[in-house]
Design a protein around this motif. Sequence first.
Motif, PDB file in Angstrom:
ATOM      1  N   SER A 180       0.727  -1.160   0.042  1.00  0.00           N
ATOM      2  CA  SER A 180      -0.160  -0.040  -0.128  1.00  0.00           C
ATOM      3  C   SER A 180       0.921   1.443   0.166  1.00  0.00           C
ATOM      4  N   ILE A 181       0.296   2.452  -0.580  1.00  0.00           N
ATOM      5  CA  ILE A 181       0.917   3.674  -0.609  1.00  0.00           C
ATOM      6  C   ILE A 181       0.042   4.572   0.251  1.00  0.00           C
ATOM      7  N   TYR A 182       0.588   5.298   1.246  1.00  0.00           N
ATOM      8  CA  TYR A 182      -0.160   6.379   2.195  1.00  0.00           C
ATOM      9  C   TYR A 182       0.499   7.557   2.001  1.00  0.00           C
ATOM     10  N   PHE A 183      -0.335   8.692   1.970  1.00  0.00           N
ATOM     11  CA  PHE A 183       0.214  10.016   2.384  1.00  0.00           C
ATOM     12  C   PHE A 183      -0.798  10.825   2.872  1.00  0.00           C
ATOM     13  N   ASN A 184      -0.467  11.520   3.937  1.00  0.00           N
ATOM     14  CA  ASN A 184      -1.367  12.427   4.762  1.00  0.00           C
ATOM     15  C   ASN A 184      -0.835  13.829   4.879  1.00  0.00           C
TER      16      ASN A 184
END
Length: 142
Positions: free
Chosen positions: A4-8
């Motif tokens: 998975s790829i996550y950005f916040n």
Amino acid sequence: MSHSIYFNFMINADKFSVYRAVTEPEHLVNWWPLKCSGIPNEGEEYNFNFTDKYNWYAEVKSAKQWHHIHYKMTKSDDDWNPTTFGFDLEEKNNGIYLHFFHKDWPECNTHFKHSSFCWAMLLKGLKDYLEKGTIVPFEDRE
């Protein structure tokens, strides 16, 4: 095992502008695909056209106006087809804290790593579009 790829990150804009930028084709084309069509309702189909070779489709798996939208890829390539990506909006400090995900990648391969980099660049383009009105020409997007 999937990957998975996550950005916040924070966007200094209101939830209406951010939601429109990640759901409405006339805004999506200002920071992501070359051409786009779709309606942000569960079960609706989106077309994300990058070139004739990369003319991809997704289904809206979940959408709540001004809150979130999640897309499930339906016609793309072997790496993207199993994936779901989405945008969750959280109002915070007079802006929107955007939670982005792109999950269910079958392999941590070169395409996954390249897409992670591209999403970072594109999401910076989304932030600049909303905060500064900047539109990066399609051919200059990662």
